[in-house]
Design an enzyme around this catalytic site. Structure first.
Site, PDB file in Angstrom:
ATOM      1  N   PRO A 124       0.842  -1.203   0.000  1.00  0.00           N
ATOM      2  CG  PRO A 124      -0.547  -1.450   1.852  1.00  0.00           C
ATOM      3  CD  PRO A 124       0.659  -2.031   1.192  1.00  0.00           C
ATOM      4  CG  ASP A 132      11.255   3.685   4.939  1.00  0.00           C
ATOM      5  OD1 ASP A 132      11.337   3.603   6.168  1.00  0.00           O
ATOM      6  OD2 ASP A 132      10.218   4.022   4.328  1.00  0.00           O
ATOM      7  N   GLY A 153       6.920   1.575   3.250  1.00  0.00           N
ATOM      8  CA  GLY A 153       8.131   1.664   2.423  1.00  0.00           C
ATOM      9  C   GLY A 153       7.892   1.402   0.951  1.00  0.00           C
ATOM     10  CB  SER A 154       4.946   1.584  -1.294  1.00  0.00           C
ATOM     11  OG  SER A 154       4.712   2.919  -1.579  1.00  0.00           O
ATOM     12  CB  SER A 172       0.009   2.881   4.257  1.00  0.00           C
ATOM     13  OG  SER A 172       0.753   1.848   3.675  1.00  0.00           O
ATOM     14  N   GLY A 173       3.268   3.972   5.325  1.00  0.00           N
ATOM     15  CA  GLY A 173       4.341   3.615   6.255  1.00  0.00           C
ATOM     16  C   GLY A 173       4.948   2.257   5.996  1.00  0.00           C
ATOM     17  CB  ALA A 219      12.279   2.560   0.129  1.00  0.00           C
ATOM     18  CB  ALA A 220       9.531  -1.587  -1.965  1.00  0.00           C
TER      19      ALA A 220
HETATM   20  O1  PMV Z   1       6.088   6.277   7.045  1.00  0.00           O
HETATM   21  P1  PMV Z   1       7.401   5.822   6.517  1.00  0.00           P
HETATM   22  O2  PMV Z   1       7.504   4.390   6.241  1.00  0.00           O
HETATM   23  O3  PMV Z   1       7.851   6.668   5.386  1.00  0.00           O
HETATM   24  O4  PMV Z   1       8.461   6.006   7.695  1.00  0.00           O
HETATM   25  C1  PMV Z   1       8.908   7.233   8.101  1.00  0.00           C
HETATM   26  C2  PMV Z   1       9.789   7.021   9.291  1.00  0.00           C
HETATM   27  C3  PMV Z   1      10.260   8.341   9.903  1.00  0.00           C
HETATM   28  O5  PMV Z   1      11.071   7.976  11.022  1.00  0.00           O
HETATM   29  C4  PMV Z   1       9.086   9.153  10.396  1.00  0.00           C
HETATM   30  C5  PMV Z   1      11.067   9.159   8.927  1.00  0.00           C
HETATM   31  C6  PMV Z   1      12.404   8.562   8.572  1.00  0.00           C
HETATM   32  O6  PMV Z   1      12.960   9.005   7.570  1.00  0.00           O
HETATM   33  O7  PMV Z   1      12.928   7.698   9.291  1.00  0.00           O
END
Ligand code: PMV
Length: 312
Positions: free
Chosen positions: A99, A150, A105-106, A102-103, A108-109
Site C-alpha cells: 500500500p 526504509d 516503504g512502498s 501508509s508507512g 523505497a521498495a
Molecule cells: O512512514 P514511513 O515508512 O515513510 O516512515 C517514516 C519514518 C520516519 O522515522 C518518520 C522518517 C524517517 O525518515 O525515518
C-alpha cells in the site's frame, strides 16, 4: 524479460526519533512486494526508457518526466553508476502490492526493485551498499530529510537495528511472532509528519530531545525483549512508544481508534508504524493468533488488515 522485486517494511520501534540519530528497529514484510519488469522496446529511439505503472495510470518516457521524479531518478542514477550512456530503448513496468503512503516503504521498495532490475537488464551486479546509497538519494526526493531506515531494511531484506550515520546491524529475534498491520485508510504524509515534528523540535528542543531519548531507550529495551522472546514486555514497550508518538503529535484520531480497539480486544501491544498522521498501526497479537482481533479492527474502521510473521 528481466525482473526484480523488493519487500515492504515496517518500523517496529523508534520512528521519528531515528531522524534525530536515536536507534530504530525495522523488519521487512515479504508478503508484500514491489516488482519491476524490463523488456526491450524495439522501434523507439535509442536511449528511450519508458516507465509504465498501470496502477498509477502512468506511461511516460523518463525524458518527459521532471528531473526530480523519483522513478526517473532511480533509473538515471542506476545508469550513471553502470556508466551506460547509449543503449537500445527499453520499458520498465512497475507492479506493487505494497500500500502506498501508509508507512510500509512502498516508495523505497519500488526504487530498489528498479535499481536491481536495471542492473540485471545490463547483466551487471550492483553491490548492496551502492543500491542503498542510490535509494537513499531517491528517498530524499520523496521525504526531504529521511533517516535512511526504509532504504536500508529493504535493500538488505533483514531485520535491522539502525542508528543514522552510525550503525546498521541485524538484530536477533528469539521466536517468530505475529503482527497484524491495520491500515487506517488515511494516507500518511511522511514529509509533512517529519516537518511537523521538526517545527515542534525547533520550538522546544529540550522537550523534544527528551522525548527522543525516551524513544531511544524503549527501542534498546525492545531489542533485548526480542532477543529474549519476551512478548509481554514487547507489547508494553509498544504501548510506551505509542504514548511518546502521541506526545510528538503524529498520532491521528484514526490511529488512536485502532490502537484502543486492539488493546481492548486483548492485543499485547499496539502502536503507529512509520510516520503516522494516518497510515498503519501494528498490533502484537497473542499466540495463537486471535481472529476476533482482525474483525474488531475492521469494525472499528480499518481499511485493511494484514497478518505478518516476523522471523529472524
Ligand atoms: O512512514 P514511513 O515508512 O515513510 O516512515 C517514516 C519514518 C520516519 O522515522 C518518520 C522518517 C524517517 O525518515 O525515518
Amino acid at each position: 524479460m528481466i525482473s526484480a522485486c523488493a519487500p515492504g517494511k515496517i518500523i517496529l520501534f523508534g520512528e521519528h526519533a531515528v531522524v534525530y540519530n536515536r536507534p530504530a528497529l525495522a523488519v521487512p514484510v515479504n508478503g508484500l512486494k514491489a516488482c519491476v519488469h524490463i523488456e526491450p522496446s524495439p522501434g523507439d529511439l535509442d536511449g528511450t526508457i519508458w516507465i509504465n505503472a498501470p496502477a498509477l495510470g502512468l506511461r511516460k518516457s523518463i525524458n518527459a518526466m521532471a528531473v526530480d521524479n523519483p522513478l526517473a531518478q532511480s533509473c538515471r542514477l542506476t545508469l550513471e553508476l553502470l556508466q551506460k550512456r547509449t543503449f537500445p530503448s527499453f520499458e520498465i513496468t512497475i507492479k506493487s502490492s505494497i500500500p502506498t503512503a501508509s508507512g510500509m516503504g512502498s516508495g523505497a521498495a519500488v526504487t530498489i526493485a528498479i535499481i536491481r532490475a536495471v542492473a540485471r537488464y545490463f547483466d551487471s551486479m550492483i553491490a548492496d551498499k551502492d543500491v542503498n546509497n542510490i535509494a537513499f538519494e531517491v528517498e530524499k526526493i520523496y521525504h526531504g530529510t529521511p533517516s535512511g531506515i526504509d532504504n536500508t531494511v529493504i535493500t538488505y531484506n533483514r531485520p535491522v537495528f539502525f542508528i543514522r550515520d552510525i550503525t546498521m546491524e541485524p538484530f536477533s529475534i528469539k521466536q517468530p511472532f505475529n503482527l497484524l498491520i491495520a491500515d487506517t485508510g488515511v494516507h500518511s504524509p511522511t514529509a509533512e509528519a517529519v516537518t511537523r515534528v521538526r517545527e515542534s523540535w525547533e520550538q522546544d528542543r529540550d522537550k523534544f530531545e527528551k522525548l527522543f531519548d525516551c524513544i531511544g531507550d524503549i527501542t534498546t529495551s525492545a531489542r533485548a525483549a526480542l532477543a529474549n522472546g519476551n512478548m509481554d514486555e514487547l507489547g508494553l514497550l509498544m504501548e510506551k512508544n505509542q504514548k511518546l508518538l502521541e506526545a510528538l503529535g503524529v498520532s491521528a484520531p484514526e490511529n488512536n481508534r485502532l490502537i484502543k480497539t486492539a488493546l481492548d480486544a486483548g492485543a499485547l501491544g499496539a502502536k503507529i508504524s512509520g510516520a503516522g498522521l494516518g497510515g498503519n498501526v501494528i498490533v502484537l497479537t497473542q499466540k495463537p493468533h486471535n481472529p476476533q482481533l482482525k474483525i474488531a479492527l475492521m469494525e472499528a474502521g480499518a481499511a485493511a488488515c494484514y497478518l505478518t510473521e516476523v522471523s529472524p
